[in-house]
Design a protein around this motif. Sequence first.
Motif, PDB file in Angstrom:
ATOM      1  N   VAL A   1      -5.815   4.401  -1.261  1.00 18.19           N
ATOM      2  CA  VAL A   1      -4.512   5.024  -1.522  1.00 18.19           C
ATOM      3  C   VAL A   1      -4.610   6.548  -1.396  1.00 18.19           C
ATOM      4  CG1 VAL A   1      -2.864   5.498  -3.374  1.00 18.19           C
ATOM      5  CG2 VAL A   1      -3.565   3.146  -2.904  1.00 18.19           C
TER       6      VAL A   1
ATOM      7  N   MET B   1       0.837  -1.202   0.000  1.00 14.08           N
ATOM      8  CA  MET B   1       0.000   0.000   0.000  1.00 14.08           C
ATOM      9  C   MET B   1       0.873   1.253   0.000  1.00 14.08           C
ATOM     10  SD  MET B   1      -3.046  -0.837  -0.386  1.00 14.08           S
ATOM     11  CE  MET B   1      -4.263   0.399   0.065  1.00 14.08           C
TER      12      MET B   1
ATOM     13  N   TRP C   1       1.096   7.339  -6.150  1.00 13.19           N
ATOM     14  CA  TRP C   1      -0.032   8.265  -6.388  1.00 13.19           C
ATOM     15  C   TRP C   1       0.348   9.670  -5.937  1.00 13.19           C
ATOM     16  CZ3 TRP C   1      -3.508  11.489  -3.908  1.00 13.19           C
ATOM     17  CH2 TRP C   1      -4.602  11.895  -4.697  1.00 13.19           C
TER      18      TRP C   1
ATOM     19  N   THR D   1       3.514   0.924 -10.315  1.00 13.17           N
ATOM     20  CA  THR D   1       2.188   0.490  -9.866  1.00 13.17           C
ATOM     21  C   THR D   1       1.857  -0.897 -10.436  1.00 13.17           C
ATOM     22  OG1 THR D   1       1.490   2.799  -9.787  1.00 13.17           O
ATOM     23  CG2 THR D   1      -0.249   1.154  -9.755  1.00 13.17           C
TER      24      THR D   1
ATOM     25  N   TRP E   1      -7.620  -0.024  -4.531  1.00 11.17           N
ATOM     26  CA  TRP E   1      -6.342   0.410  -5.123  1.00 11.17           C
ATOM     27  C   TRP E   1      -6.278   1.902  -5.392  1.00 11.17           C
ATOM     28  CZ3 TRP E   1      -4.440  -3.518  -3.324  1.00 11.17           C
ATOM     29  CH2 TRP E   1      -4.905  -4.797  -3.572  1.00 11.17           C
TER      30      TRP E   1
ATOM     31  N   LEU F   1       2.035   1.906  -3.511  1.00  4.59           N
ATOM     32  CA  LEU F   1       0.955   2.523  -4.300  1.00  4.59           C
ATOM     33  C   LEU F   1       0.761   3.981  -3.888  1.00  4.59           C
ATOM     34  CD1 LEU F   1      -1.730  -0.324  -4.385  1.00  4.59           C
ATOM     35  CD2 LEU F   1      -0.049   0.273  -6.141  1.00  4.59           C
ATOM     36  N   ALA F   2       0.838   4.239  -2.570  1.00  2.97           N
ATOM     37  CA  ALA F   2       0.606   5.596  -2.072  1.00  2.97           C
ATOM     38  C   ALA F   2       1.718   6.544  -2.515  1.00  2.97           C
ATOM     39  CB  ALA F   2       0.486   5.585  -0.545  1.00  2.97           C
TER      40      ALA F   2
END
Lengths: 240, 364
Positions: B273, B53, B60, B244, B269, B56-57
């Motif tokens: 996020v 996570m 983003w 990603t 997802w 992904l964070a």
Amino acid sequence: MQPVLDISAVNKRFGALTVADAVTFSLAPGEALGIIGPNGAGKSTLFNLITGNLQVDGGRIVFDGTDVTNAPPMQRCLMGIGRTFQIPQPFVKLTVFENLLVAGTFGSRKLEAEVAARCGDILIQTGLIGRANVPAGQLSLLERKRLELARALATNPKVLLLDEIAGGLTEGECAALVGTIRDIHASGISIIWIEHVLHALNSVVERLLVLDFGKVIGMGRPNDIMASKAVREIYLGLDV
Amino acid sequence: MSAPASSAWRVETRTRAATGFSVFAVLLVAIAFAAPFFVSRSLLQDLFLILTMLVLAQNWNLLAGYAGLVSVGQQAFVGFGAYAMFACVSLGGLDPILAVLIAGVAAAMLSVATGFFVFRLQGAYFAIGTWVVAEVVRLVLAQWRALGGGTGTSLPNAAIRDMAAVQWIAEAFSVRSAQAADILTYWLALILCCATIGFIYWLLRTRQGLGLSAVRDNQEAARSVGVDARRIKWAVYVSVAFVTGMAGALIYVQKARISPDAAFSVVDWTAYVIFIVVIGGIGTLEGPIIGVIVFFLLQKTLADYGSWYLLVLGLIGIAIMLFAPRGLWGLFSDRTGIQFFPVRRILKGGPSTDHQGTRGGPHG
């Protein structure tokens, strides 16, 4: 001598509104040219056409012997056209120094380390050194105007376009800014300056251009222009 | 005022807090690598979830917080990466580890193809556009019969058992191969996470990172000082898709079961996020780290309360946006001035050192 900037028959329309109507003039190397005209005369639009932020509908813009009529803003900046925005557009989360660093490193395609010292010198020249490491979002209006000037200088321009940089300043602030602009001009950089504060403008520029409804309605020495009947009628709104 | 003395200028990015933190960070990563030796399997799975996570964070955050590209369709790359990995393993017989890398490349290629559509859109339209793209990709992959169509499929057990290094780990730890696979995916997630944070930190300290920050603050002005805003945004969009996609593939190596609805879940997802980045602090490297910890603690605490969980999550998100718009880390950093990942270029020295409030220097 070949002009550093040559504008010939440039046109721009927004729908029915003509904002640039066959505008033609040229700027000699090292010259300072002032542009005056009522609000909505197309002054800032003319700057946007010169920098490439807007596309011309017709005509030619030649910079330093190269046709840049269709070149993107980034490329024109690299060639040596620097500009300030009428409403200051700082990079608010970056510090004052970093604002200059961006302009220096991208405006002249050099490494950060190569331009850092020059950015420091420009901060001294423009009186911003005391605010060097402060986020630009925290600056006052005067400081933001100075930052616009400093950032444009950091791109190492041959021609500097100043858009109402003295507007909204007090008498004392304005005098200090004029002093800085004189120094920049004395260092050999050509200047085009849009300004409503006429005494500030006329103490720097060698020539004045009058714009009204997108048309050039007068060009010449400041004294002659200010005395001309057309300017007094249209620009100063006097019944003569 | 004395004349400009160019040679006297210095530019620094180090801060004392950061030097202290880097020692702590190295220690923390070392402990994290050793974790499989002393933590339970369920805790290891939790840590795997946190790490993925976080990857992904951070991605983003780079996309939205730095490049200003607010996407709500990143599940397209998670799902596409996961499906690419499944295709390589189930249909191509490749090793899952190699398949994760291929999945990253596949996601990057998808981002190039979809970028031409979404880059024509600005702001909110860009956000909606990315969501639409994600839905289209989901619907297309749900037609893929060989990978189970709409109901999905599982990875063959043999593929996990024969994964590179799994047997070796199983013997070293004397555990079954399923647990050994968990240890391996955990290590890979840790490597991916460190590499992602390291890469973004490095990027922000380079010239391109400075240009990226300028584009974030004011694109028009950035273009006027010579920054190629378009090229920088493209580079960020594609590299974020690459990472990603790898994260998505890795998550599904660990899950070993895939379905279109799960792999392209906008809640799992993207919404989570965004929550992590926003409560932690957008536009900082520290923010997502704080955010993922808070998110995980909330998830653990509220796990037994069903739909109250989402409700509370939403309320906390709203409260933080209202009262701490720069997130928890922003709140802390504004008060204390502490930064663990300093990217600020601080000008020091020069002929008027005393004006800057810094002591020392030639005329100090």
